[in-house]
Structures are given as structure tokens and as C-alpha cells.
Design a protein around this motif. Structure first.
Motif, PDB file in Angstrom:
ATOM      1  N   UNK A  27       0.840  -1.204   0.000  1.00 14.46           N
ATOM      2  CA  UNK A  27       0.000   0.000   0.000  1.00 14.46           C
ATOM      3  C   UNK A  27       0.874   1.253   0.000  1.00 14.46           C
ATOM      4  N   UNK A  28       1.895   1.251   0.858  1.00 13.03           N
ATOM      5  CA  UNK A  28       2.807   2.400   0.902  1.00 13.03           C
ATOM      6  C   UNK A  28       3.575   2.534  -0.407  1.00 13.03           C
ATOM      7  N   UNK A  29       4.001   1.414  -0.959  1.00 14.08           N
ATOM      8  CA  UNK A  29       4.707   1.463  -2.239  1.00 14.08           C
ATOM      9  C   UNK A  29       3.817   1.988  -3.352  1.00 14.08           C
ATOM     10  N   UNK A  30       2.551   1.612  -3.341  1.00 12.15           N
ATOM     11  CA  UNK A  30       1.627   2.123  -4.351  1.00 12.15           C
ATOM     12  C   UNK A  30       1.625   3.655  -4.331  1.00 12.15           C
ATOM     13  N   UNK A  31       1.506   4.213  -3.149  1.00 12.53           N
ATOM     14  CA  UNK A  31       1.482   5.674  -3.009  1.00 12.53           C
ATOM     15  C   UNK A  31       2.844   6.269  -3.365  1.00 12.53           C
ATOM     16  N   UNK A  32       3.886   5.673  -2.859  1.00  8.93           N
ATOM     17  CA  UNK A  32       5.249   6.171  -3.078  1.00  8.93           C
ATOM     18  C   UNK A  32       5.618   6.152  -4.562  1.00  8.93           C
ATOM     19  N   UNK A  33       5.354   5.036  -5.232  1.00  8.98           N
ATOM     20  CA  UNK A  33       5.703   4.926  -6.649  1.00  8.98           C
ATOM     21  C   UNK A  33       4.806   5.841  -7.489  1.00  8.98           C
ATOM     22  N   UNK A  35       3.711   8.671  -6.491  1.00  8.15           N
ATOM     23  CA  UNK A  35       4.343   9.976  -6.284  1.00  8.15           C
ATOM     24  C   UNK A  35       5.557  10.138  -7.203  1.00  8.15           C
ATOM     25  N   UNK A  36       6.376   9.109  -7.288  1.00 10.05           N
ATOM     26  CA  UNK A  36       7.527   9.162  -8.188  1.00 10.05           C
ATOM     27  C   UNK A  36       7.056   9.378  -9.629  1.00 10.05           C
ATOM     28  N   UNK A  48      11.095   6.587 -17.063  1.00  6.28           N
ATOM     29  CA  UNK A  48      10.739   6.321 -15.671  1.00  6.28           C
ATOM     30  C   UNK A  48       9.255   6.563 -15.412  1.00  6.28           C
ATOM     31  N   UNK A  49       8.685   7.568 -16.040  1.00  8.20           N
ATOM     32  CA  UNK A  49       7.258   7.841 -15.874  1.00  8.20           C
ATOM     33  C   UNK A  49       6.453   6.594 -16.244  1.00  8.20           C
ATOM     34  N   UNK A  50       6.779   5.984 -17.353  1.00  5.67           N
ATOM     35  CA  UNK A  50       6.096   4.759 -17.777  1.00  5.67           C
ATOM     36  C   UNK A  50       6.398   3.584 -16.844  1.00  5.67           C
ATOM     37  N   UNK A  51       7.655   3.435 -16.467  1.00 13.56           N
ATOM     38  CA  UNK A  51       8.048   2.321 -15.595  1.00 13.56           C
ATOM     39  C   UNK A  51       7.372   2.443 -14.233  1.00 13.56           C
ATOM     40  N   UNK A  52       7.352   3.655 -13.682  1.00 11.54           N
ATOM     41  CA  UNK A  52       6.713   3.844 -12.382  1.00 11.54           C
ATOM     42  C   UNK A  52       5.223   3.512 -12.457  1.00 11.54           C
ATOM     43  N   UNK A  55       4.918  -0.146 -12.246  1.00 12.57           N
ATOM     44  CA  UNK A  55       5.239  -0.650 -10.918  1.00 12.57           C
ATOM     45  C   UNK A  55       4.159  -0.336  -9.891  1.00 12.57           C
ATOM     46  N   UNK A  56       3.524   0.850  -9.972  1.00 10.31           N
ATOM     47  CA  UNK A  56       2.476   1.118  -8.978  1.00 10.31           C
ATOM     48  C   UNK A  56       1.228   0.299  -9.272  1.00 10.31           C
ATOM     49  N   UNK A  57       0.978  -0.019 -10.525  1.00 10.83           N
ATOM     50  CA  UNK A  57      -0.143  -0.909 -10.837  1.00 10.83           C
ATOM     51  C   UNK A  57       0.126  -2.318 -10.321  1.00 10.83           C
TER      52      UNK A  57
END
Length: 156
Positions: A27-33, A35-36, A48-52, A55-57
Motif C-alpha cells: 500500500x505504501x509502495x503504491x502511493x510512493x511509486x 508519487x515518483x 521512468x514515468x512509464x516504468x513507475x 510498478x504502482x499498478x
């Protein structure tokens, strides 16, 4: 000496706690990534925009899978912000990191989670819960690949 049933219930409670830590971390990673994804800038923005986003999905998917596994095992996944923050072993970030710092922090978080998943897998296997161990193995393998790729991005 603990009776077999007592020993099993202790392990089950331990496993649910370990799985709840994973729910909180995802859950924290979802928010953190996410944000990135919003704040990344510089020459690697598009990549990175695409990669992030990818990763959040993935983080959202894994959080849901683990929470549903906890429910299937008769437990209760953490679900409030207070519970998530109290259960997570990774930390939030404030906006303002550069792209390299974002990737470095993500590698650190993933490496922590790989280690913690390994421990949860051992507990699941000790409890005879192959379904949970297999689920975590798949997630852990995915994270190991992400760590390799992100470290390659950093030139490591």
C-alpha cells in the motif's frame, strides 16, 4: 511444550502478521511509486514515468492478492491508514527527490521486501501453506527482476 494445535495457531497468527506487513508495504509502495510517477523529471522522464506507472499498478495488484489471501485464511487484512503506517516496514518519501534518488530508494524498498517475503515464505512452508508460499515466491521473483533492472539503470 506447546501442543501441536497451539503451535499451529501461533504459526498461523505469525503468518497473518507477516502477510499484513506485506499488505502495508505494498500500500505504501503504491502511493510512493505513484508519487515518483508524478514528480519524476529530467532526461529519463519518459522512461521512468512509464516504468513507475507499471510498478504502482503491480503494487496495487499484489496488495489486493495478499489481502484476499489473508481473508481466505480466516484473517483480517490491515486496511486503515493508521494500520498501514503502523504495520509497514518501508517509509514514505516527500516530493523533491531526483530520478536517481527515486530509483535508489525503490531498490532499497524492494530488497527489504524480498528479504521479508523470504521469511514469510519459510513460515508459510513450516505451516504447510504451499498456496501462500507459492504466491509470495512469484512476487519475490518479480521483485528480484525489478531490482536487477533498476540497478542496471543506476549503472550498478
Amino acid at each position: 511444550m506447546a501442543k501441536p494445535m497451539e503451535k499451529a495457531s501461533i504459526k498461523k497468527a505469525d503468518l497473518q502478521q507477516l502477510l499484513n506487513t506485506q499488505v502495508a508495504n505494498w500500500a505504501l509502495l503504491y502511493i510512493k511509486i505513484h508519487q515518483y510517477h508524478w514528480y519524476v523529471k529530467g532526461p529519463h522522464f519518459y522512461t521512468l514515468h512509464q516504468k513507475f506507472e507499471e510498478l504502482y499498478k503491480e503494487a496495487d495488484q499484489y496488495m489486493d492478492e495478499i489481502a484476499e489471501r489473508i481473508l481466505a485464511l480466516g484473517g483480517s487484512p490491515v486496511s486503515t491508514t493508521k494500520e498501514l503506517l503502523a504495520s509497514a516496514t518501508i517509509k514514505e518519501d516527500k516530493p523533491g527527490l531526483d530520478a536517481e534518488q527515486m530509483v535508489t530508494k525503490l531498490v532499497d524498498d524492494y530488497e527489504r521486501m524480498i528479504s521479508e517475503m523470504g521469511h514469510a515464505m519459510e513460515v508459510a512452508e513450516d505451516h504447510g501453506d504451499e498456496g501462500t508460499a507459492d504466491m509470495l515466491l512469484g512476487m519475490r521473483s518479480s521483485l528480484e527482476t525489478h531490482v536487477w533492472m533498476l540497478k542496471s539503470f543506476l549503472g550498478q
